[in-house]
Motif scaffolding. Structure first.
Motif, PDB file in Angstrom:
ATOM      1  N   VAL A   1       0.856  -1.189   0.000  1.00 13.00           N
ATOM      2  CA  VAL A   1       0.000   0.000   0.000  1.00 13.00           C
ATOM      3  C   VAL A   1       0.894   1.241   0.000  1.00 13.00           C
ATOM      4  O   VAL A   1       1.941   1.270   0.644  1.00 13.00           O
ATOM      5  N   TYR A   2       0.469   2.270  -0.724  1.00 11.33           N
ATOM      6  CA  TYR A   2       1.282   3.482  -0.783  1.00 11.33           C
ATOM      7  C   TYR A   2       0.437   4.669  -1.218  1.00 11.33           C
ATOM      8  O   TYR A   2      -0.581   4.526  -1.903  1.00 11.33           O
ATOM      9  N   ASP A   3       0.868   5.838  -0.781  1.00 10.07           N
ATOM     10  CA  ASP A   3       0.279   7.087  -1.265  1.00 10.07           C
ATOM     11  C   ASP A   3       0.759   7.345  -2.684  1.00 10.07           C
ATOM     12  O   ASP A   3       1.904   7.015  -3.034  1.00 10.07           O
ATOM     13  N   LEU A   4      -0.072   7.957  -3.492  1.00 14.63           N
ATOM     14  CA  LEU A   4       0.370   8.415  -4.803  1.00 14.63           C
ATOM     15  C   LEU A   4       1.147   9.724  -4.635  1.00 14.63           C
ATOM     16  O   LEU A   4       0.824  10.534  -3.757  1.00 14.63           O
ATOM     17  N   PRO A   5       2.163   9.966  -5.455  1.00 16.99           N
ATOM     18  CA  PRO A   5       2.978  11.171  -5.275  1.00 16.99           C
ATOM     19  C   PRO A   5       2.187  12.471  -5.390  1.00 16.99           C
ATOM     20  O   PRO A   5       2.550  13.479  -4.785  1.00 16.99           O
ATOM     21  N   GLU A   6       1.085  12.446  -6.133  1.00 11.67           N
ATOM     22  CA  GLU A   6       0.262  13.646  -6.294  1.00 11.67           C
ATOM     23  C   GLU A   6      -0.363  14.111  -4.982  1.00 11.67           C
ATOM     24  O   GLU A   6      -0.862  15.231  -4.892  1.00 11.67           O
TER      25      GLU A   6
ATOM     26  N   ILE B   1       4.693   4.481   2.415  1.00 13.37           N
ATOM     27  CA  ILE B   1       4.570   3.158   1.793  1.00 13.37           C
ATOM     28  C   ILE B   1       4.654   2.104   2.887  1.00 13.37           C
ATOM     29  O   ILE B   1       5.276   2.320   3.939  1.00 13.37           O
ATOM     30  N   GLY B   2       4.032   0.965   2.647  1.00 14.03           N
ATOM     31  CA  GLY B   2       4.122  -0.140   3.588  1.00 14.03           C
ATOM     32  C   GLY B   2       3.556  -1.400   2.962  1.00 14.03           C
ATOM     33  O   GLY B   2       3.083  -1.394   1.814  1.00 14.03           O
ATOM     34  N   VAL B   3       3.587  -2.489   3.718  1.00 18.39           N
ATOM     35  CA  VAL B   3       3.060  -3.753   3.233  1.00 18.39           C
ATOM     36  C   VAL B   3       2.220  -4.395   4.327  1.00 18.39           C
ATOM     37  O   VAL B   3       2.595  -4.399   5.497  1.00 18.39           O
TER      38      VAL B   3
END
Length: 519
Positions: free
Chosen positions: A291-296, A440-442
């Motif tokens: 799972v991660y944030d989008l750079p935008e 970011i993470g898992v």
């Protein structure tokens, strides 16, 4: 009023002066992506026998010890054949930073493509050294959301508030698109036990199988984003040949001097190093979701939750049935988070949280944001624990911990759900991570690892942390008690342990400031 009018021209002049922060045109940014079909690399071949036995699952190895965490990165870098993708928030120019840089250079010298993506928060005054690294034929260095180079950074925190105050907090290290390391560690001495006076209690995980490809997808999004600037573009000119040679000689001389150092010897004797040597490394297998944030996210309003990692976590929290165990160094739940956690507790789930105490927290204002929710959390059935350690004023100023393996400051960012699943990554449970920065993470579906972490909480928490208790006083008011061990003796405090009046007063005053979204 007359005085204000008299100083208006000066204020306007300063505003115009401070508003001159500019960035170069970011057009020299050729796109690239992670390599595919890398199963024939040394790492791909080495893990093939394991991955074929666990189709569609990923294998994981916890890196709890700082020495093991560096050894894991070093081993992957030394076996790299095609690519190394590196993404970090902080990248210090210290012992660990230089040893890590040497790993990247050595790999590049062998023909490995190295892409190094670093947030600009830690890079003030280091444009030349980054440009030198970028000058290597097989190394590209890019900087995320950079500060302008024509105005000091402190000023930009004011004039570009809401822009440079939002950072890339991601941390990942991926080799040949076959193995990756995620977690809470930046690159620096305090994260890898490189100095007996510097230590953070942290956690990383190495992953093989499908997970590295998912991390590479995230990396590519950031690498090719318009907010990412090549190091050479920011500096504006290429380093001279003599500058490149000088930096190369300095690095190699430094590495040679460390050959017999205490730290390098400790790395050679680390638990992971010995397991690798004796072929005893064991991966635990399970389904996983990166799972991660989008750079935008750093450019958009907070309500654009489709860009947020947190929206991907909601499903897991909503499905929680029995138990939630949280490790978060910077914990500011806010009203919504407090309501979520107490709601889980009131439904019958056991909710336990370990975070830093006022005495162990290296960012006092974050503790101020957290402290005002303690009573509501305790009242709602949440169990709170705070690290039983103490930072001196100088150590807190330097963001340092004390005591070798006895970590003074918690830095691990993870949580365990129903002893079946766990999250490991860069995410703090505070507004800055949830709303401002990217993360970011898992999420790993692996009961053996999840159970191990929950068992540690069961068995070891009293030795490292204070347990908070909410007391109702005779006059009907509420107060908090801290229960823990001091010099192996059970001790109770009625104020934040190891703190003085003025320190507590300052935190109390800070808690009144309307800045929670920035914490």
């Amino acid at each position: 009023m007359i005085k204000a009018i008299r100083y208006l021209p000066l204020c306007l002049m300063l505003l115009l002066l401070f508003g001159c922060a500019t960035l170069p045109e970011n057009i020299d940014r050729p796109p690239s992506k992670a390599f595919i079909n890398t199963e024939d690399t040394a790492i791909g071949t080495a893990i093939a026998k394991q991955t074929v036995k666990h189709p569609e699952k990923s294998g994981f190895l916890l890196l709890e010890d700082g020495l093991d965490a560096f050894v894991g990165r070093a081993v992957l870098a030394r076996f790299a054949q095609r690519s190394i993708d590196v993404q970090y928030y902080l990248y210090h120019d210290d012992l660990v930073g230089r040893l890590f840089t040497n790993l990247l250079v050595k790999a590049a010298d062998r023909g490995v493509r190295v892409r190094l993506l670093v947030d600009d928060m830690d890079l003030d005054g280091r444009d030349l050294s980054l440009a030198v690294l970028d000058a290597h034929a097989n190394i590209e260095v890019r900087i995320f959301n950079p500060f302008s180079r024509n105005l000091n950074r402190v000023t930009q925190f004011i004039t570009r508030f809401g822009s440079v105050t939002r950072r890339m907090h991601n941390k990942s290290f991926t080799v040949d698109n076959q193995a990756t390391i995620l977690g809470g560690r930046n690159i620096g001495n305090e994260y890898f036990e490189a100095d007996p006076d510097l230590a953070f209690g942290d956690l990383d995980v190495m992953g093989i199988g499908p997970v590295p490809q998912k991390v590479s997808d995230s990396f590519d999004l950031y690498w090719n984003n318009e907010l990412t600037y090549p190091a050479g573009v920011l500096r504006g000119e290429a380093p001279k040949p003599e500058e490149i040679e000088q930096h190369h000689i300095q690095l190699q001389n430094f590495i040679a001097e460390q050959a017999d150092s205490i730290y390098v010897k400790a790395l050679e004797k680390s638990t992971l190093a010995q397991k690798i040597k004796n072929n005893q490394t064991v991966f635990r297998w399970g389904q996983a979701h990166v799972v991660y944030d989008l750079p935008e996210k750093v450019q958009e309003d907070f309500d654009q939750t489709q860009l947020h990692l947190s929206s991907q976590l909601n499903t897991y929290l909503n499905n929680l049935e029995r138990e939630l165990t949280i490790f978060s160094p910077y914990f500011v739940p806010g009203k919504a988070g407090t309501q979520l956690l107490t709601g889980l507790a009131q439904k019958g789930a056991r909710v336990r949280i370990l975070t830093n105490s006022l005495s162990s927290n290296d960012v006092g204002i974050v503790h101020a944001g957290y402290a005002k929710y303690r009573k509501a959390l305790l009242r709602g059935g949440v169990e709170l624990y705070e690290m039983n350690k103490q930072l001196s004023s100088q150590q807190r100023k330097d963001k340092r911990g004390v005591g070798g393996s006895s970590k003074a400051s918690l830095h691990a960012k993870s949580f365990v759900l129903d002893r079946q699943q766990l999250f490991i990554g860069s995410l703090n449970l505070d507004p800055r991570s949830l709303l401002q920065n990217t993360e970011i993470g898992v999420i790993i579906d692996q009961p053996e690892i999840a159970g191990k972490m929950a068992d540690w909480f069961d068995q070891g928490i009293e030795s490292v942390a204070f347990r908070l208790e909410l007391i109702e006083n005779s006059n009907g008011s509420e107060s908090i008690r801290w229960h823990g061990m001091v010099d192996e003796t059970p001790t109770t405090f009625d104020v934040d342990p190891y703190t003085g009046f003025w320190q507590r007063l300052g935190i109390g005053c800070m808690s009144l400031l309307p800045i929670e979204s920035q914490l």
